[in-house]
Write an enzyme that holds these catalytic residues in place. Structure first.
Site, PDB file in Angstrom:
ATOM      1  N   THR A  27     -33.318 -51.844  32.590  1.00  0.00           N
ATOM      2  CA  THR A  27     -33.296 -51.264  30.996  1.00  0.00           C
ATOM      3  C   THR A  27     -34.329 -51.342  30.529  1.00  0.00           C
ATOM      4  OG1 THR A  27     -32.482 -53.441  29.845  1.00  0.00           O
ATOM      5  CG2 THR A  27     -30.712 -51.832  30.975  1.00  0.00           C
ATOM      6  N   ALA A  56     -33.564 -57.117  31.668  1.00  0.00           N
ATOM      7  CA  ALA A  56     -33.411 -56.966  30.063  1.00  0.00           C
ATOM      8  C   ALA A  56     -34.713 -57.405  29.283  1.00  0.00           C
ATOM      9  CB  ALA A  56     -32.409 -58.067  29.644  1.00  0.00           C
ATOM     10  N   VAL A  82     -35.887 -61.152  33.334  1.00  0.00           N
ATOM     11  CA  VAL A  82     -36.552 -60.881  32.124  1.00  0.00           C
ATOM     12  C   VAL A  82     -37.665 -60.038  31.958  1.00  0.00           C
ATOM     13  CG1 VAL A  82     -37.883 -61.948  29.958  1.00  0.00           C
ATOM     14  CG2 VAL A  82     -35.787 -62.921  30.921  1.00  0.00           C
ATOM     15  N   LYS A  83     -37.914 -58.885  31.319  1.00  0.00           N
ATOM     16  CA  LYS A  83     -38.986 -58.042  31.254  1.00  0.00           C
ATOM     17  C   LYS A  83     -40.017 -58.408  30.289  1.00  0.00           C
ATOM     18  CE  LYS A  83     -38.505 -53.146  32.493  1.00  0.00           C
ATOM     19  NZ  LYS A  83     -37.841 -51.889  32.080  1.00  0.00           N
ATOM     20  N   CYS A  84     -40.913 -58.601  30.564  1.00  0.00           N
ATOM     21  CA  CYS A  84     -42.386 -58.850  29.526  1.00  0.00           C
ATOM     22  C   CYS A  84     -43.289 -57.486  29.685  1.00  0.00           C
ATOM     23  CB  CYS A  84     -42.872 -60.162  29.897  1.00  0.00           C
ATOM     24  SG  CYS A  84     -41.811 -61.527  29.537  1.00  0.00           S
TER      25      CYS A  84
END
Ligand code: E4P
Length: 220
Positions: A27, A56, A82-84
């Site tokens: 996402t 996310a 976790v998306k950075c």
């Protein structure tokens, strides 16, 4: 190659998951915003549908805020990645989150040099954006090929996720390039099924069978 769905839409995810070939979900803030629910709530619902890595993305832009937000997102479910974004702050946050055992997908990657930074920071996934590079006149797939080669040369464990895929050809070329994962909109996954000779062949098989046994098989 793992198949991820690039959507936060629950109906699309349910349909894709029912085919038994979806390994995870990506996402981004745009996709979450389209669905109209707060991210925590939407991501929890997604985790109930697909049992696999669920990316996310943080919306903070400063390292310590990204770390705090990343930790909060990771607490939603054990499958959260976790998306950075690939910024200086994002890479600092990636290094810190990865060190603390949280898996990070580094997003918005447009060069092999950026992909090296993500691998050095211990990223679990790197996301090169194929379609967006095509949009500005480059061959996005060359980037996927370069990254898979560089990671192989140095045995980096970071997985290459071909993102921003817009067509079945993009998916096939990503697989040929050795991407570990391809993430695609539902429409592209659905298109992978299609071939006129499959439809024509099945139609003929059913007609021949029905003619021989004087019965009409029930369509599946
Ligand atoms: C996935 O992680 C990316 O956010 C997504 O593939 C971007 O796709 P787009 O370029 O079609 O928006």
């Amino acid at each position: 190659m793992k198949f991820f769905l690039d959507t936060a839409n629950l109906d699309e995810l349910k349909k894709g998951a029912s085919w038994g070939i979806v390994d995870g979900v990506t996402t981004n803030p745009t996709l979450i915003a389209k669905e109209g629910r707060p991210i925590e709530e939407q991501i929890r619902l997604i985790c109930d549908i697909v049992d696999g890595d669920i990316s996310a993305e943080v919306v903070s832009t400063e390292t310590s805020a990204m770390i705090e937000e990343g930790k909060r997102l990771a607490r939603i479910h054990k499958n959260i990645v976790v998306k950075c974004p690939l910024t200086r702050d994002g890479i600092r946050a990636t290094a810190a989150l990865s060190k603390s055992g949280i898996r990070v997908n580094v997003t918005l990657c447009f060069t092999a040099g950026q992909a090296l930074l993500a691998a050095k920071a211990g990223a679990y996934i790197i996301s090169p954006f194929v379609g967006r590079l095509d949009d500005v006149g480059y061959t996005g797939m060359d980037l996927v090929r370069s990254i898979t080669q560089i990671y192989k040369n140095y045995n980096f464990k970071t997985q290459v996720l071909a993102a921003s895929l817009r067509s079945p050809t993009h998916v096939i070329d990503s697989a040929l390039a050795g991407a570990h994962i391809g993430t695609m909109p539902f429409k592209v996954l659905d298109m992978l099924f299609n071939h006129p000779l499959t439809d024509k062949g099945l139609d003929q098989f059913l007609k021949d069978y029905a003619k021989a046994f004087q019965e009409t098989p029930v369509a599946g």
